[in-house]
Design an enzyme around this catalytic site. Structure first.
Site, mmCIF file in Angstrom:
data_model
loop_
_atom_site.group_PDB
_atom_site.id
_atom_site.type_symbol
_atom_site.label_atom_id
_atom_site.label_comp_id
_atom_site.label_asym_id
_atom_site.label_seq_id
_atom_site.Cartn_x
_atom_site.Cartn_y
_atom_site.Cartn_z
ATOM 1 N N LYS A 83 0.860 -1.184 0.000
ATOM 2 C CA LYS A 83 0.000 0.000 0.000
ATOM 3 C C LYS A 83 0.897 1.236 0.000
ATOM 4 C CE LYS A 83 -4.415 1.134 2.222
ATOM 5 N NZ LYS A 83 -5.225 0.969 3.478
HETATM 6 O O1 G3P Z 1 -7.695 1.833 5.243
HETATM 7 C C1 G3P Z 1 -7.972 2.919 4.490
HETATM 8 C C2 G3P Z 1 -9.227 3.631 4.814
HETATM 9 O O2 G3P Z 1 -10.284 2.789 4.583
HETATM 10 C C3 G3P Z 1 -9.308 4.233 6.194
HETATM 11 O O3 G3P Z 1 -10.313 5.178 6.146
HETATM 12 O O4 G3P Z 1 -11.376 7.215 6.984
HETATM 13 O O5 G3P Z 1 -11.895 5.018 8.040
HETATM 14 O O6 G3P Z 1 -9.659 6.063 8.369
HETATM 15 P P1 G3P Z 1 -10.843 5.910 7.481
#
Ligand code: G3P
Length: 230
Positions: A83
């Site tokens: 990633k």
């Molecule tokens: O893992 C990447 C993403 O899905 C994280 O998003 O905004 O839930 O931190 P968030």
């Protein structure tokens, strides 16, 4: 649309992987930082639990460092997908890693332009964050729709991965827009299960079945004979 789980929690993956619906998983430094234990063990264990790509994120800022970390992460398990946060250095690292045959998930993408550059750098997945866009009052549906459209118009194999999913409606939207993948927190996967009519329907079937005890005896007998050791 394939479903990945977005978590650093081995326990959560163990609980949900047995549903048979997961095609992969995604982690990130914030998710892993919430967990006790060695990141290598966590990533390896999640790779064993899901039969598909598991994204593990690099943290270096320069392409050389990202490539070195990416190669290192790939030694943890064959399911590891590197990633890479979006940047010019990230694009350079993505090109080098994918040319070497390593799958790359370009993350923190928020615009069609970033997605186009990501696809041209050869990324396997482009992760566009719906929740974080909504957080700043940018319509994530519009942005994801544009990203899917521009990638469809270009002959790229890069798949659109909807990320930062906050609720089940984000999942429906991502699928309806044509995203190939969505990565979901365990909480959202569990919310997707729920429907009051399913719950009330199961309760009614149970009540009606129990109103005829002889049926239960019959089925128990059938199960016993059917599963009797040969
Ligand atoms: O893992 C990447 C993403 O899905 C994280 O998003 O905004 O839930 O931190 P968030």
């Amino acid at each position: 649309m394939r479903l990945f789980i977005d978590t650093g929690s081995v326990a959560e993956v163990e609980e949900i992987a047995r549903w048979g619906v997961l095609a992969g998983a995604t982690t990130n430094p914030s998710l892993l930082a919430k967990e006790d234990g060695d990141p290598a063990d966590i990533i390896r264990r999640i790779c064993e639990l899901v039969d598909g790509p598991v994204s593990a994120e690099v943290v270096a800022k320069d392409a050389k460092g990202m490539v070195a970390e990416g190669r290192a992460l790939r030694t943890l398990h064959e399911h590891v997908c590197v990633k890479v946060p979006f940047s010019a250095e990230g694009l350079a690292a993505t090109r080098e890693l994918t040319d070497d045959g390593h799958p790359v998930n370009m993350t923190l993408v928020f615009s069609p332009n970033q997605a186009l550059l990501t696809a041209e750098a050869g990324a396997t997945y482009v992760s566009c964050f719906m929740g974080r866009l909504d957080d700043i009052s940018v319509d994530s549906t519009q942005v994801v729709s544009e990203i899917v459209d521009v990638l469809r118009q270009s002959d790229t194999e890069t798949e659109v991965l909807a990320a930062s999913i906050r609720h089940p409606l984000h999942v429906v939207t991502a699928a309806a827009l044509g995203c190939e993948v969505a990565t979901l927190p365990g909480k959202v996967l569990k919310q997707m299960l729920e429907h009051p009519l399913t719950t009330s329907g199961i309760a009614q079937f149970e009540k009606d079945w129990e109103s005829r005890p002889e049926f239960g005896e019959w089925l128990a007998g059938l199960v016993a004979t059917t599963n009797a050791p040969a």
